[in-house]
Design an enzyme around this catalytic site. Structure first.
Site, PDB file in Angstrom:
ATOM      1  N   PRO B   9      -6.729 -28.119 -28.845  1.00 23.51           N
ATOM      2  CG  PRO B   9      -8.409 -26.988 -29.974  1.00 23.51           C
ATOM      3  CD  PRO B   9      -8.052 -28.333 -29.431  1.00 23.51           C
ATOM      4  CG  ASN B  10      -5.410 -22.412 -28.746  1.00 21.06           C
ATOM      5  OD1 ASN B  10      -4.498 -22.021 -29.468  1.00 21.06           O
ATOM      6  ND2 ASN B  10      -6.679 -22.319 -29.084  1.00 21.06           N
ATOM      7  NE  ARG B  17      -5.974 -20.558 -24.475  1.00 20.72           N
ATOM      8  CZ  ARG B  17      -6.855 -21.554 -24.402  1.00 20.72           C
ATOM      9  NH1 ARG B  17      -6.524 -22.713 -23.869  1.00 20.72           N
ATOM     10  NH2 ARG B  17      -8.075 -21.391 -24.863  1.00 20.72           N
ATOM     11  CE1 TYR B  22      -8.366 -22.217 -20.392  1.00 20.25           C
ATOM     12  CE2 TYR B  22      -7.551 -20.114 -21.199  1.00 20.25           C
ATOM     13  CZ  TYR B  22      -8.495 -21.101 -21.210  1.00 20.25           C
ATOM     14  OH  TYR B  22      -9.596 -20.994 -22.024  1.00 20.25           O
ATOM     15  CG  ASN B  74      -8.624 -29.695 -21.606  1.00 23.28           C
ATOM     16  OD1 ASN B  74      -9.534 -29.203 -22.272  1.00 23.28           O
ATOM     17  ND2 ASN B  74      -7.860 -28.975 -20.805  1.00 23.28           N
ATOM     18  CB  ALA B  77     -11.859 -24.400 -28.795  1.00 20.12           C
ATOM     19  CD  GLU B  98     -16.603 -32.553 -21.054  1.00 17.94           C
ATOM     20  OE1 GLU B  98     -17.600 -33.276 -20.825  1.00 17.94           O
ATOM     21  OE2 GLU B  98     -16.683 -31.416 -21.540  1.00 17.94           O
ATOM     22  CG  HIS B 100     -13.446 -28.574 -19.597  1.00 21.01           C
ATOM     23  ND1 HIS B 100     -13.122 -28.387 -20.918  1.00 21.01           N
ATOM     24  CD2 HIS B 100     -14.516 -29.397 -19.583  1.00 21.01           C
ATOM     25  CE1 HIS B 100     -13.972 -29.067 -21.677  1.00 21.01           C
ATOM     26  NE2 HIS B 100     -14.824 -29.691 -20.893  1.00 21.01           N
ATOM     27  NE  ARG B 107     -13.552 -19.120 -19.665  1.00 25.53           N
ATOM     28  CZ  ARG B 107     -12.583 -19.558 -20.456  1.00 25.53           C
ATOM     29  NH1 ARG B 107     -12.240 -20.830 -20.431  1.00 25.53           N
ATOM     30  NH2 ARG B 107     -11.972 -18.728 -21.277  1.00 25.53           N
TER      31      ARG B 107
END
Lengths: 156, 150
Positions: B9-10, B17, B22, B74, B77, B98, B100, B107
């Site tokens: 998502p996103n 964004r 990012y 990725n 969320a 995985e 990111h 964070r």
């Protein structure tokens, strides 16, 4: 132009990798890792210093004393960045300082530290810093990290 | 070698964004770069993005059926919430990464738990959008990793 210098720092216990069952090599030793790193750096025109310390205080001393002598850092802290809250603080402040100088820093692990049975292994904590993370690629964790630092140095 | 790059998502908003976290690169430009790197040596990379958890699970199951060699995921969320994605990845026996863009461990604490990490071979984080091409390059360049992939 002077070539960029990177420090690859390995934490306690990494001199013996016989307990590591990871991809990429059946009988991985730190010498093989070092050779692979040196080969990768050579191709990219990077100068490399590769060290391993069994003594955590000594390792942190190297990191703190030599910050100004290197352009980028790759660190394998094993599980020891969390072995005590003092270590954790010292790691955080060293990492924050490196990151504050806008120098790339990447944490690497040979194995996937999130697999079951690796409770003591947690990623470095340095809030507000920018730290890369590569875990579970065997000796190729270092190769990826070196390529990534090189890209970051070229972008800067 | 076939590689699925699955984005959660996103990630479709990349470029606009929170660019301070990012970056300014779009997903389209990242995917173009990765496909270029892989196709040089005759490898296939397919980029996917969905805001829906179930669709991501479907894609992982599809990778099982089609015997895709590697998945780079990725999950954004959903990394921190999805047991369904964890289970799907467990059933997939190819090579799993995985990925990111930022380092979740630096964070908010709600990003410190990943349901994905224990189901994959490798975790790469905090290398910005360049992380995608670094991972693809490594997967296609080192035969030893392809051998691990079924």
């Amino acid at each position: 132009m002077n070539s960029n210098k990177i420090l690859i720092l390995n934490g306690p216990g990494l001199a013996d990798l016989s307990n590591c069952n990871e991809i990429g090599h059946d009988n991985l030793t730190l010498d093989i890792v070092q050779e692979k790193c040196s080969e990768t750096c050579k191709i990219l025109g990077l100068e490399m210093d590769f060290r391993q310390k069994d003594d955590e205080a000594e390792l942190l001393r190297v990191l703190i004393d030599d910050i100004d002598s290197f352009d980028a850092f790759i660190i394998n802290p094993v599980g020891h960045s969390h072995s005590s809250s003092i270590n954790q603080d010292m790691y955080s402040s060293a990492i924050n300082k490196i990151s504050g100088q806008n120098k790339p820093v990447i944490e690497v692990h040979i194995e996937n530290i999130f697999r079951q049975g690796k409770k003591n292994h947690k990623p470095l904590q340095a809030l507000g810093s920018s730290v890369g993370f590569v875990s579970g690629l065997g000796m190729y964790s270092y190769v990826l990290a070196i390529n990534a630092v090189n890209k970051q140095l070229n972008n800067n | 070698m076939n590689i699925y790059v699955i984005n959660g998502p996103n990630i479709n908003l990349l470029g606009t964004r929170e660019p301070e976290i990012y970056g300014k690169e779009t997903l389209e430009s990242i995917s173009k770069k990765c496909i270029e790197i892989a196709s040089k040596d005759g490898h296939d990379v397919t980029f996917m993005q969905s805001n829906y958890e179930g669709e991501i699970v479907d894609w992982i199951q599809n990778a099982i059926t089609k015997k895709v060699d590697a998945i780079v995921i990725n999950a954004a969320a959903y990394t921190h919430t999805s047991i369904a994605i964890h289970d799907a990845l467990k059933s997939y026996s190819g090579y799993k990464v995985e990925l990111h863009i930022s380092n979740p461990h630096l964070r908010e604490t709600f990003r410190h738990i990943s349901y994905i990490s224990s189901a994959v071979d490798t975790i790469v984080a905090g290398l910005g959008t360049d992380g995608y091409s670094h991972v693809i390059e490594l997967l296609v360049r080192f035969p030893v990793l392809q051998n691990k992939a079924k």
